[in-house]
Design an enzyme around this catalytic site. Structure first.
Site, PDB file in Angstrom:
ATOM      1  N   GLU A 101       0.838  -1.191   0.000  1.00 31.15           N
ATOM      2  CA  GLU A 101       0.000   0.000   0.000  1.00 31.15           C
ATOM      3  C   GLU A 101       0.876   1.244   0.000  1.00 31.15           C
ATOM      4  O   GLU A 101       1.747   1.393   0.856  1.00 31.15           O
ATOM      5  CB  GLU A 101      -0.917  -0.008   1.217  1.00 31.15           C
TER       6      GLU A 101
ATOM      7  N   GLU B 143     -23.761  13.935  -5.345  1.00 32.74           N
ATOM      8  CA  GLU B 143     -23.680  13.628  -3.913  1.00 32.74           C
ATOM      9  C   GLU B 143     -23.018  14.776  -3.145  1.00 32.74           C
ATOM     10  O   GLU B 143     -23.565  15.269  -2.147  1.00 32.74           O
ATOM     11  CB  GLU B 143     -22.893  12.333  -3.686  1.00 32.74           C
TER      12      GLU B 143
ATOM     13  N   HIS C  88     -46.157  -5.011   5.731  1.00 31.32           N
ATOM     14  CA  HIS C  88     -46.897  -3.738   5.676  1.00 31.32           C
ATOM     15  C   HIS C  88     -46.882  -3.089   7.060  1.00 31.32           C
ATOM     16  O   HIS C  88     -47.074  -3.780   8.060  1.00 31.32           O
ATOM     17  CB  HIS C  88     -48.342  -3.994   5.255  1.00 31.32           C
TER      18      HIS C  88
END
Length: 466
Positions: free
Chosen positions: A32, A187, A445
């Protein structure tokens, strides 16, 4: 030390690939380049943007919606620094979680820039310049993507920002100009509009959300306009002057014509992303790329160089974290001798504004282009009991089903919590469901998901509540 697998990049695709491979008994290392794991998504993308979307939505609710429900709290006061700390706490928890998972699965992490020297050899250059070479049977490139840039517009991450800078502004811009009406622009534009910015979105095409179902895009644009966003479609920003107190953006018609100048306090450049393959040594290794800079792979994610693989944003397909994760799992299983697979026809896409927009499968335009005949079932949230009870009636559900077999080919939702509801469609489509299968499935529901059932009923023109 020799490894079975080295993964370069620890974004969603890379870290998931590494973990799954370790679960299957492979000896795994990850490389990384940044100090923290998680890639763009966890550090400067998906996770921090959702934190600000959540916090800004609550801020807007407190200021505009609670009193309608009999909750008097007064006008909320924004503490942007505290909101940014809230965002960072979410990021910190996630990246530490990845580090913990690496340790738990006995994956060796190396912090530094990875470069492929040859099949089976990866050189890692640390921040201090020190180098070491790791040996491995297989290499996976999972380095993700970078922001796309526009010529004539220099991003300084202070006033002219990419998505990274837009997540870290230390004050609310009075006027924010967003270049690009895709997912990221809408966004982040939503975040700052809620917090007080006047937001103008400039889009080169004559519509927002390229690639999304056109009816969905048009209704969503109307909702955003009602919330206060302004759109300049079929237009382009050719330059941004930043020498004055305010930025001056040159806006021109996309088809050509007279230019005009728009002033802004900040400009967000959100015109997409491009594969990040810089410094990996791909050219020297002979790894083939296509004309868009994406790494070319076969059905097993292997490049033209045996032993070198690629997944996620660096290969073709939608640049989505969950697509990369599924590819990471599939590749790990393939390397372990199993039959990894990704169904690219069933990958959901979500826009985390309010209301949310979610889609999966084909749009109407794609079905028409492919010559596939289909039936449409639509149901508006204005007719859904739970939506009416909670004053969340914007949007609708649309189901597209094959006219001959009734198999569901696409589902599109604009509405509160659409990103959660699309999971039902994903499961249904993964199992090859028909619209009748969804219509005959009992839904609780009162819930928003009843709108999915009603849309399925509407495919055969038998919806109950409209």
């Amino acid at each position: 030390m020799a490894y079975d697998l080295i993964v370069i990049g620890t974004g969603p695709g890379g870290y998931v690939c590494a973990i799954r491979a370790a679960q299957l008994g492979l000896k795994v290392a990850v490389v990384e380049k940044d100090p923290t794991f998680g890639g763009t998504c966890l550090n400067v993308g998906c996770i921090p943007s959702k934190a600000l979307l959540h916090a800004s939505h609550l801020f807007e609710e407190a200021g505009h919606d609670l009193e309608k429900m009999g909750i008097k709290v007064g006008k909320p006061k924004l503490d942007l620094a505290a909101m940014q700390k809230f965002k960072e706490a979410g990021v910190d928890g996630n990246v530490k979680g990845v580090a913990f998972l690496f340790k738990k699965n006995k994956i060796d992490p190396f912090i530094g820039r990875g470069r492929i020297l040859a099949p089976g050899a990866v050189e890692v250059t640390a921040a201090d310049g020190g180098k070491q070479v790791l040996e491995t049977k297989a290499i996976v490139i999972a380095t993700g993507s970078d922001v796309a840039r526009l010529s004539g517009i220099e991003i300084d991450e202070k006033r002219v920002v990419s998505s990274t800078g837009a997540l870290a502004l230390d004050k609310v811009p009075e006027k924010l100009l967003v270049v690009g009406a895709g997912v990221i622009g809408l966004e982040l534009g939503s975040v700052w509009r809620r917090l007080g910015s006047e937001v103008v979105v400039v889009e080169f095409l004559d519509r927002i959300l390229p690639g999304m179902d056109l009816e969905v895009a048009r209704q969503f644009q109307r909702i955003l306009q009602k919330q206060g966003m302004t759109f300049r479609l079929a237009s382009k920003v050719s330059a941004v002057a930043n020498s004055g107190k305010r930025l001056e953006a040159t806006v021109e018609p996309a088809a050509g014509g007279a230019a005009e100048t728009l002033e802004a306090d900040a400009v967000l450049v959100a015109v997409g992303r491009v594969p990040f393959t810089e410094g990996l040594g791909l050219e020297e290794a002979g790894v083939q790329k296509d004309n868009r800079g994406r790494i070319v792979v076969d059905a097993h994610y292997q490049t033209n160089v045996p032993g070198i693989y690629a997944i996620g944003d660096v290969i073709a397909g939608p640049m989505l974290a969950h697509k990369a994760q599924d590819e990471g799992v599939a590749l790990a299983e393939i390397l372990a001798g199993q039959a990894g697979h990704v169904n690219y026809d069933v990958i959901p896409n979500v826009i985390y504004t309010f209301p949310e927009v979610a889609s999966i499968g084909r749009s109407e335009e794609e079905l028409k282009e492919a010559g596939i005949t289909y039936n449409v079932g639509k149901f508006p949230f204005t007719a859904n009991g739970r939506a009416k009870a909670s004053a969340r009636t914007d949007g609708f559900v649309k189901i597209l089903a094959d006219s001959k077999t009734d198999r569901v080919l696409g589902v599109h939702i604009v509405g509160a919590d659409a990103g959660t509801m699309i999971a039902e469609a994903a499961i249904a489509m993964e199992f090859g469901a028909s619209s009748e299968d969804i219509a005959r499935t009992c839904h609780a529901h009162p819930t928003l998901t009843e709108a999915v059932k009603e849309a399925a009923l509407a495919v055969e023109k038998r919806a109950i509540h409209i």
